[in-house]
Design an enzyme around this catalytic site. Structure first.
Site, PDB file in Angstrom:
ATOM      1  N   HIS A 195       0.821  -1.224   0.000  1.00  0.00           N
ATOM      2  CA  HIS A 195       0.000   0.000   0.000  1.00  0.00           C
ATOM      3  C   HIS A 195       0.846   1.262   0.000  1.00  0.00           C
ATOM      4  O   HIS A 195       0.337   2.342  -0.231  1.00  0.00           O
ATOM      5  CB  HIS A 195      -0.941  -0.014   1.212  1.00  0.00           C
ATOM      6  CG  HIS A 195      -2.009  -1.062   1.094  1.00  0.00           C
ATOM      7  ND1 HIS A 195      -3.303  -0.785   0.751  1.00  0.00           N
ATOM      8  CD2 HIS A 195      -1.943  -2.415   1.217  1.00  0.00           C
ATOM      9  CE1 HIS A 195      -4.000  -1.900   0.698  1.00  0.00           C
ATOM     10  NE2 HIS A 195      -3.199  -2.912   0.983  1.00  0.00           N
ATOM     11  N   ASP A 248       3.106   9.285  -0.850  1.00  0.00           N
ATOM     12  CA  ASP A 248       2.000   8.483  -0.334  1.00  0.00           C
ATOM     13  C   ASP A 248       1.732   7.363  -1.323  1.00  0.00           C
ATOM     14  O   ASP A 248       1.765   7.601  -2.541  1.00  0.00           O
ATOM     15  CB  ASP A 248       0.749   9.363  -0.190  1.00  0.00           C
ATOM     16  CG  ASP A 248      -0.084   8.967   1.015  1.00  0.00           C
ATOM     17  OD1 ASP A 248      -0.101   7.765   1.328  1.00  0.00           O
ATOM     18  OD2 ASP A 248      -0.692   9.848   1.630  1.00  0.00           O
TER      19      ASP A 248
HETATM   20  O1  F6P Z   1      -1.237   2.807   4.841  1.00  0.00           O
HETATM   21  C1  F6P Z   1      -0.139   2.406   5.533  1.00  0.00           C
HETATM   22  C2  F6P Z   1      -0.465   1.911   6.914  1.00  0.00           C
HETATM   23  O2  F6P Z   1       0.682   1.517   7.582  1.00  0.00           O
HETATM   24  C3  F6P Z   1      -1.397   0.736   6.940  1.00  0.00           C
HETATM   25  O3  F6P Z   1      -0.747  -0.489   6.789  1.00  0.00           O
HETATM   26  C4  F6P Z   1      -2.028   0.902   8.272  1.00  0.00           C
HETATM   27  O4  F6P Z   1      -3.252   0.297   8.332  1.00  0.00           O
HETATM   28  C5  F6P Z   1      -2.133   2.401   8.414  1.00  0.00           C
HETATM   29  O5  F6P Z   1      -1.074   2.911   7.692  1.00  0.00           O
HETATM   30  C6  F6P Z   1      -2.136   2.857   9.863  1.00  0.00           C
HETATM   31  O6  F6P Z   1      -0.909   2.601  10.476  1.00  0.00           O
HETATM   32  P1  F6P Z   1      -0.758   1.902  11.894  1.00  0.00           P
HETATM   33  O7  F6P Z   1      -1.422   0.585  11.816  1.00  0.00           O
HETATM   34  O8  F6P Z   1       0.713   1.820  12.130  1.00  0.00           O
HETATM   35  O9  F6P Z   1      -1.454   2.804  12.884  1.00  0.00           O
END
Ligand code: F6P
Length: 574
Positions: free
Chosen positions: A268, A469
């Site tokens: 992602h 991003d």
């Molecule tokens: O979009 C990247 C990401 O790391 C996702 O994998 C994740 O769900 C989101 O950002 C939120 O991050 P975290 O789980 O570290 O709070």
């Protein structure tokens, strides 16, 4: 020959074949998908009462060690069942060719319905739980809402009690299987390696990387542990789809345990150019791990090229089982119609009315991002200061609402950023505020999606300018939320994956605060006709590529890549 059919889809089974086709089919999904089966003599049976069903049960009762099923899927095509029974409309090839060739059609067209989908991500949003921040959790929920399956991952809890098996709960056709992490594992795998090393690396922030061999070992260990727990839940027909940078080695760990199911991976985040990625110590291990997947999906063609060129530097071994290891750019979409509806309803909510009346007729500029240095929030605040300085007529004409839920607050860099933003917002407000107006409203809390949808709809400008991003789904949500008769303008970083499709936005360089300020000023002044034209183009793209088309395209490509190769290997990047 027997024909099972449903709507236009028909599957032919040849009970004398000797291929493994039916072992890939899930019996329960078979029954749900094909309520009726027509035997060669023309007699129709309920699926559960058909010879095929009985044979499937027979095989499945004997578990995995039984010889392969002796059915052969001939073809799945849209033909009237009567015609299919005779087989006369099948091209000669299909009557002779081995099932492999037709697996593609059977599976890819609609047969994908027949396998169980296993979604794996670092975080799992439990049905009763609070939605996790970030677009990934929303996307997986959207996929599973339409297509039941299993969602496996970390529970979000830290616990030092060891448990060999995950906690499992099922709701609305989705099974949630979660594991806790010990304090030491959480520190090494999540905070130190995934978010202290990989995250800055993938976002081109080499200066912020902290590399630690012990943390890397911890990251690999957690992936191996997760693989062992996931493997115990798997059935032979499952299709596994793993998400994001936390879990790059999971596919390889599953292969080490003998898992031969199709395994896809979707990244992602962006993937940096090889020079950057290969500056990571022990990067070879991660690149080799990518080799375990049948399919790797990334957000943009640039990411696909960068990953392929990094993998070319290391002799990556393909997944085995005669399958391909493909990289495909597949930009993630949103549930466009649903989000537009949420915004239409949200605009009538008490929260949105409150926000609207607090604006006292001023334009609303809105940003919504997790608190993360990749989002370039200090630059956005600085750009607002430039706007107010260079175009003083804009003073008191707008309110900029920045919604920023905290995230990863145990990582030192995020703690520093939080302090920096608080003082930056205070500085700009202190300098420009009037007794009845402050330019920036900085909200450091999570806002429910339904509320956010209403806020986005009443905004004149969406200000989304990350340094980098993977996609940025909020940019897409801003567009989907707009009123077609009077849409707002998106000011978007050219380094967000969303810029590929949302290219009628005002695209800016996030490092250039003057350029951002100018774009915001132009957005505030943009005539209705131009706003509509730009919005329609973007909305059109959002309607063509939704989260459902993304899911289907990924699963179709995964099934195709996992089908044992019968012809020449294809190039890695498609
Ligand atoms: O979009 C990247 C990401 O790391 C996702 O994998 C994740 O769900 C989101 O950002 C939120 O991050 P975290 O789980 O570290 O709070």
């Amino acid at each position: 020959m027997t024909v099972a059919h449903r709507d236009g889809l028909a599957l032919h089974f040849d009970c004398h074949g000797t291929t493994e086709t039916l072992t890939l089919l899930n019996r329960h999904r078979f029954q749900a998908s094909f309520p009726q089966v027509v035997a060669a003599n023309g007699n129709a049976h309920d699926a559960a009462d058909s010879p095929i069903w009985r044979r499937m049960n027979e095989f499945s009762h004997h578990g995995r060690t039984l010889p392969r099923s002796r059915f052969r899927v001939y073809r799945a095509i849209d033909l009237p069942v009567g015609e299919m029974q005779t087989g006369k409309h099948l091209p000669a090839r299909s009557r002779e060719s081995p099932a492999d060739e037709y697996l593609e059609q059977a599976f890819i067209e609609k047969g994908l319905l027949l396998s169980r989908l296993i979604m794996v991500s670092n975080r799992v949003t439990l049905p009763a739980g609070v939605a996790a921040a970030g677009g990934l959790a929303v996307a997986i929920s959207d996929v599973l809402r339409e297509r039941s399956g299993v969602w496996f991952g970390w529970s979000g809890k830290i616990s030092n009690r060891r448990s060999a098996s995950p906690s499992v709960t099922t709701e609305a056709g989705v099974t949630y299987a979660t594991v806790d992490l010990s304090e030491a594992d959480h520190l090494a795998y999540y905070s130190s390696y995934a978010n202290g090393t990989l995250w800055p690396l993938l976002h081109y922030r080499l200066g912020l990387i902290a590399f630690d061999h012990l943390a890397f070992d911890g990251y690999l260990k957690v992936n191996r542990n997760m693989a062992a727990r996931l493997a115990a839940l798997l059935q032979p027909d499952d299709v596994i789809w793993i998400h994001d940078y936390h879990l790059i080695p999971l596919g390889a760990a599953l292969r080490d345990l003998g898992v031969s199911n199709p395994i896809g991976f979707f990244l992602h985040t962006p993937f940096p150019v090889a020079e950057v990625f290969c500056s990571l110590p022990r990067h070879e291990i991660l690149l080799q791990a990518f080799g375990a997947y049948d399919l790797i999906g990334v957000q943009t063609p640039t990411d696909a090229r960068s990953l392929a060129s990094s993998m070319e530097r290391v002799a990556v071994t393909p997944p085995g089982f005669g399958r391909r290891n493909r990289i495909l750019p597949l930009p993630i979409g949103i549930d466009t119609a649903n989000f537009a509806e949420l915004a239409r309803q949200g605009v009538r909510s008490a929260d949105t009315s409150r926000l609207k009346s607090s604006l006292a007729g001023r334009d609303l500029i809105i940003g919504a991002d997790r608190l993360d240095y990749s989002k370039a929030l200090p630059n956005r605040f600085a750009a607002i200061a430039v706007l107010l300085t260079d175009w003083p007529e804009t003073r008191s004409s707008f309110t900029y609402l920045q919604i920023t839920p905290p995230s990863r607050s145990e990582v030192p860099e995020y703690q520093r950023l939080r302090r920096e933003l608080e003082s930056a917002a205070g500085r700009v407000n202190g300098k420009f505020a009037e007794c009845d107006w402050t330019p920036i409203r900085y909200v450091n809390r999570t806002t429910p999606r339904s509320k956010l949808a209403g806020y986005l709809r009443i905004a004149r400008v969406g200000l989304i300018t990350p340094f980098r991003d993977g996609m940025n789904l909020v940019a897409k949500e801003f567009v989907a939320a707009q009123d077609p008769a009077d849409p707002g303008v998106l000011v978007l970083s050219k380094f967000a994956g969303a810029a590929y499709e949302m290219n009628s936005a005002l695209l800016v360089n996030p490092y250039d605060t003057h350029e951002i300020a100018l774009a915001v000023r132009n957005a505030l002044k943009m005539p209705l006709l131009e706003r509509r034209k730009r919005w329609e183009l973007m909305m059109d793209a959002l309607q063509r590529n939704t989260v459902a088309t993304w899911r289907d395209a990924f699963l179709r490509a995964l099934t195709e890549a996992a089908r044992p190769a019968i012809s020449q290997p294809e190039p890695r990047v498609a």
